[in-house]
Design a protein around this motif. Structure first.
Motif, PDB file in Angstrom:
ATOM      1  N   THR A 267      -6.411   4.442  10.339  1.00  0.00           N
ATOM      2  CA  THR A 267      -6.448   2.994  10.133  1.00  0.00           C
ATOM      3  C   THR A 267      -6.575   2.653   8.656  1.00  0.00           C
ATOM      4  O   THR A 267      -6.046   1.633   8.205  1.00  0.00           O
ATOM      5  CB  THR A 267      -7.616   2.382  10.911  1.00  0.00           C
ATOM      6  OG1 THR A 267      -8.803   3.043  10.536  1.00  0.00           O
ATOM      7  CG2 THR A 267      -7.395   2.521  12.381  1.00  0.00           C
ATOM      8  N   LEU A 268      -7.250   3.520   7.881  1.00  0.00           N
ATOM      9  CA  LEU A 268      -7.290   3.302   6.429  1.00  0.00           C
ATOM     10  C   LEU A 268      -5.909   3.442   5.824  1.00  0.00           C
ATOM     11  O   LEU A 268      -5.535   2.699   4.914  1.00  0.00           O
ATOM     12  CB  LEU A 268      -8.258   4.296   5.792  1.00  0.00           C
ATOM     13  CG  LEU A 268      -8.397   4.194   4.279  1.00  0.00           C
ATOM     14  CD1 LEU A 268      -9.035   2.883   3.910  1.00  0.00           C
ATOM     15  CD2 LEU A 268      -9.198   5.338   3.741  1.00  0.00           C
TER      16      LEU A 268
ATOM     17  N   ALA B 108      -3.156   2.713   7.361  1.00  0.00           N
ATOM     18  CA  ALA B 108      -2.437   1.495   7.741  1.00  0.00           C
ATOM     19  C   ALA B 108      -2.778   0.352   6.792  1.00  0.00           C
ATOM     20  O   ALA B 108      -1.893  -0.411   6.391  1.00  0.00           O
ATOM     21  CB  ALA B 108      -2.771   1.111   9.180  1.00  0.00           C
ATOM     22  N   ALA B 109      -4.064   0.246   6.401  1.00  0.00           N
ATOM     23  CA  ALA B 109      -4.462  -0.832   5.492  1.00  0.00           C
ATOM     24  C   ALA B 109      -3.897  -0.613   4.097  1.00  0.00           C
ATOM     25  O   ALA B 109      -3.474  -1.566   3.439  1.00  0.00           O
ATOM     26  CB  ALA B 109      -5.986  -0.919   5.430  1.00  0.00           C
TER      27      ALA B 109
ATOM     28  N   VAL C 118       1.758  -1.049   9.735  1.00  0.00           N
ATOM     29  CA  VAL C 118       0.694  -1.604  10.567  1.00  0.00           C
ATOM     30  C   VAL C 118       0.870  -1.212  12.027  1.00  0.00           C
ATOM     31  O   VAL C 118      -0.050  -0.723  12.674  1.00  0.00           O
ATOM     32  CB  VAL C 118       0.659  -3.132  10.408  1.00  0.00           C
ATOM     33  CG1 VAL C 118      -0.141  -3.771  11.498  1.00  0.00           C
ATOM     34  CG2 VAL C 118       0.094  -3.490   9.077  1.00  0.00           C
TER      35      VAL C 118
ATOM     36  N   LEU D 298      -0.305  -1.581   4.152  1.00  0.00           N
ATOM     37  CA  LEU D 298      -0.129  -3.034   4.149  1.00  0.00           C
ATOM     38  C   LEU D 298      -0.176  -3.587   2.731  1.00  0.00           C
ATOM     39  O   LEU D 298       0.509  -4.548   2.404  1.00  0.00           O
ATOM     40  CB  LEU D 298      -1.218  -3.664   5.015  1.00  0.00           C
ATOM     41  CG  LEU D 298      -1.194  -5.162   5.224  1.00  0.00           C
ATOM     42  CD1 LEU D 298       0.061  -5.561   5.927  1.00  0.00           C
ATOM     43  CD2 LEU D 298      -2.373  -5.568   6.053  1.00  0.00           C
TER      44      LEU D 298
END
Lengths: 96, 91
Positions: free
Chosen positions: A14-15, A17-18, A34, A21
């Motif tokens: 998830t890091l 993905a951020a 994302v 972004l």
């Protein structure tokens, strides 16, 4: 020990993905980062929870995976469809 | 099978720290971008990370009630993102 490493691995997805972004050049490439990385990181943590809680909670976790992993790319597709109809700018390659 | 899922305390703390760093990066993107579609995408990822924090919390306190919290958050986030996309593509 191994469960701890898998939990850190799911959190780092998830890091990623951020970070994707922030650093991607266009709206549609941001959507790739994302939808794919975020959903996959959540699914890894949910499967670890399925190993921890035993056999009687597997249907609930399968329902969680269904509602998270199968709907995040669908929502990203609907965003991109409305963005195309509003004539968003498409990144055409070359350097940043 | 018990040796596999015996999660130490430092692993949960490190995963919480990684989630907080990801949340702050998304907040920076939410404030700094000028495009409305990128803001919708950042809000979708924000609710997804909050859902992952709820699952990690249920692993920490070993109570299965908090998995239903993550289920409700994922359903509502999906509905919100679809409603935003339909509204922005129509006006």
């Amino acid at each position: 020990m191994i469960g701890g490493l898998i939990l850190i691995l799911g959190a780092s997805f998830t890091l990623l993905a951020a970070i994707g972004l922030l650093r991607m050049p266009d709206l549609f490439t941001k959507m790739h980062a994302v939808a794919k990385a975020g959903a996959f990181g959540g699914s890894i943590i949910l499967i670890l929870a399925a190993f921890k809680f035993g056999f009687s909670l597997v249907p609930l976790i399968l329902l969680n995976i269904l509602f998270f992993y199968f709907t995040t790319p669908v929502a990203a597709q609907m965003i991109s469809k409305s963005a195309i109809s509003k004539n968003q700018k498409i990144w055409k390659g070359k350097d940043s | 099978m018990n040796y596999l899922v015996d999660i130490p305390v430092w692993a949960i703390d490190i995963s919480y720290l990684i989630f907080i760093i990801a949340l702050s990066l998304i907040l920076v993107q939410l404030i700094r971008s000028k495009n409305i579609f990128e803001k919708v995408l950042a809000l979708d990822l924000l609710t997804a990370i909050v859902m992952c924090i709820a699952v990690a919390f249920s692993i920490e306190v070993q109570n299965a009630i908090y998995l239903e919290v993550s289920l409700c958050i994922s359903i509502i986030a999906f509905l919100g993102t679809v409603a935003f996309a339909r509204y922005l593509g129509r006006s």
